[in-house]
Design an enzyme around this catalytic site. Structure first.
Site, PDB file in Angstrom:
ATOM      1  N   SER A 262       0.850  -1.188   0.000  1.00 44.16           N
ATOM      2  CA  SER A 262       0.000   0.000   0.000  1.00 44.16           C
ATOM      3  C   SER A 262       0.892   1.247   0.000  1.00 44.16           C
ATOM      4  O   SER A 262       1.837   1.333  -0.769  1.00 44.16           O
ATOM      5  CB  SER A 262      -0.965  -0.040   1.186  1.00 44.16           C
ATOM      6  OG  SER A 262      -1.976   0.933   1.076  1.00 44.16           O
TER       7      SER A 262
ATOM      8  N   ASP B 185      -8.890  -4.883  -5.948  1.00 41.74           N
ATOM      9  CA  ASP B 185      -8.401  -3.877  -5.002  1.00 41.74           C
ATOM     10  C   ASP B 185      -8.880  -2.506  -5.467  1.00 41.74           C
ATOM     11  O   ASP B 185      -8.185  -1.795  -6.187  1.00 41.74           O
ATOM     12  CB  ASP B 185      -6.876  -3.926  -4.930  1.00 41.74           C
ATOM     13  CG  ASP B 185      -6.305  -2.973  -3.897  1.00 41.74           C
ATOM     14  OD1 ASP B 185      -7.094  -2.232  -3.271  1.00 41.74           O
ATOM     15  OD2 ASP B 185      -5.079  -2.981  -3.709  1.00 41.74           O
TER      16      ASP B 185
ATOM     17  N   HIS C 117      -7.062  -5.877  -1.579  1.00 40.40           N
ATOM     18  CA  HIS C 117      -5.892  -5.114  -1.146  1.00 40.40           C
ATOM     19  C   HIS C 117      -4.863  -5.954  -0.395  1.00 40.40           C
ATOM     20  O   HIS C 117      -3.763  -5.473  -0.127  1.00 40.40           O
ATOM     21  CB  HIS C 117      -6.364  -3.963  -0.250  1.00 40.40           C
ATOM     22  CG  HIS C 117      -5.386  -2.839  -0.102  1.00 40.40           C
ATOM     23  ND1 HIS C 117      -4.857  -2.149  -1.174  1.00 40.40           N
ATOM     24  CD2 HIS C 117      -4.827  -2.274   1.007  1.00 40.40           C
ATOM     25  CE1 HIS C 117      -4.031  -1.217  -0.737  1.00 40.40           C
ATOM     26  NE2 HIS C 117      -3.986  -1.277   0.577  1.00 40.40           N
TER      27      HIS C 117
END
Length: 281
Positions: free
Chosen positions: A95, A232, A261
């Site tokens: 991320s 995602d 994700h």
């Protein structure tokens, strides 16, 4: 070497946790959160070193403006690497931490063997975020969109009750955008995770908006693994990364078709097989 402990860095107590044996993988983020994502099997195959950065660490002094600078975070990571006597690491960022991982590799290339970037967009600009939101509205199922609308309605009251954990609240309430399938207990992944919001706000809101990972990939020569989840929606669509195909021979891009994700959590067998194959090359 202790398997868990604290590294003192510039007024912050940065926690670390080590699992497994073998080639070192330095995972940037929260030493509490990230060990929960990876399978016990793959954590036995290598030496996984999960480390805090100052966005997840309690300060021992008053915060200063320069504490939110990316170069300060990179210095923390290098101090942790030196403290733990790690050499020739694979640095892993998931991320927003993907920006940190690639910047660390650019800044300290002699210390990095490989770079792994998971579930990030090439940048975090407002324009990109609008594209991700449009993609969600245009392609997500009606059920998923309704679930997101229902969950996100509770975000303001969550933040009112506990404003210093608003980053965590946002992650939890965005579950419909984060996972391929509904995960009722996903909030527990964040139990015990401290967030230093002034630093997180600056990095995610401003610093990462100005960095283009597609451009920065040209600055590194070590192998890079980019792992993405087809569902995602936080950083969608995966086509944002199409430009790497054929442009960067040192980059391997993998799309996990039944993940959002966190493919390491959602598709552990497929993830472990793909990532181990790349690590062992």
């Amino acid at each position: 070497m202790e398997r868990a402990g604290i590294c003192h860095s510039d007024g912050f107590d940065l926690a670390y946790r080590i699992e497994g044996e073998g080639a070192p993988i330095l995972v940037i983020g929260s030493a509490v959160y990230y060990p929960r994502l990876f399978s016990s099997d793959i954590k036995q195959k290598y030496q996984w070193v999960f480390v805090d950065h100052r966005g997840f660490a309690k300060p021992k002094r008053e915060l200063r403006a320069e504490d939110s600078r990316l170069d300060a975070v990179l210095a923390d990571i290098e101090r942790m690497r030196t403290f733990l006597q790690l050499e020739d690491v694979t640095i892993l960022g998931h991320s927003g931490h993907a920006f940190m991982a690639l910047e660390y590799a650019r800044t300290y290339p002699k210390q990095v063997r490989k770079v792994a970037l998971f579930n990030t967009a090439p940048d975090n600009s407002e324009e990109r975020q609008r594209k991700s939101e449009s993609f969600f509205m245009e392609t997500a199922s009606l059920e998923r969109k309704k679930r997101f609308e229902k969950d996100i309605e509770n975000l303001p009251q969550d933040i009112d009750k506990d404003p210093e954990r608003r980053f965590v609240h946002m992650c939890i309430r965005a579950e419909a955008k984060s996972f391929y399938q509904e995960r009722p207990h996903a909030a527990a992944l964040w139990d015990g995770v401290f967030t230093n919001m002034p630093i997180i706000d600056e990095l995610w809101g401003n610093t990462f908006a100005r960095i283009d990972l597609l451009q920065r990939l040209a600055d590194v020569r070590m192998p890079v693994y980019i792992g993405l989840g087809r569902y995602d929606y936080l950083v969608a669509p995966v086509s944002l990364w199409d430009a790497v195909d054929g442009l960067y021979p040192h980059v391997d891009k993998v799309i996990f078709e039944k993940s959002g994700h966190q493919p390491m959590l959602e598709e552990p067998e497929a993830f472990d097989q793909s990532f181990r194959k790349w690590l062992d090359q």
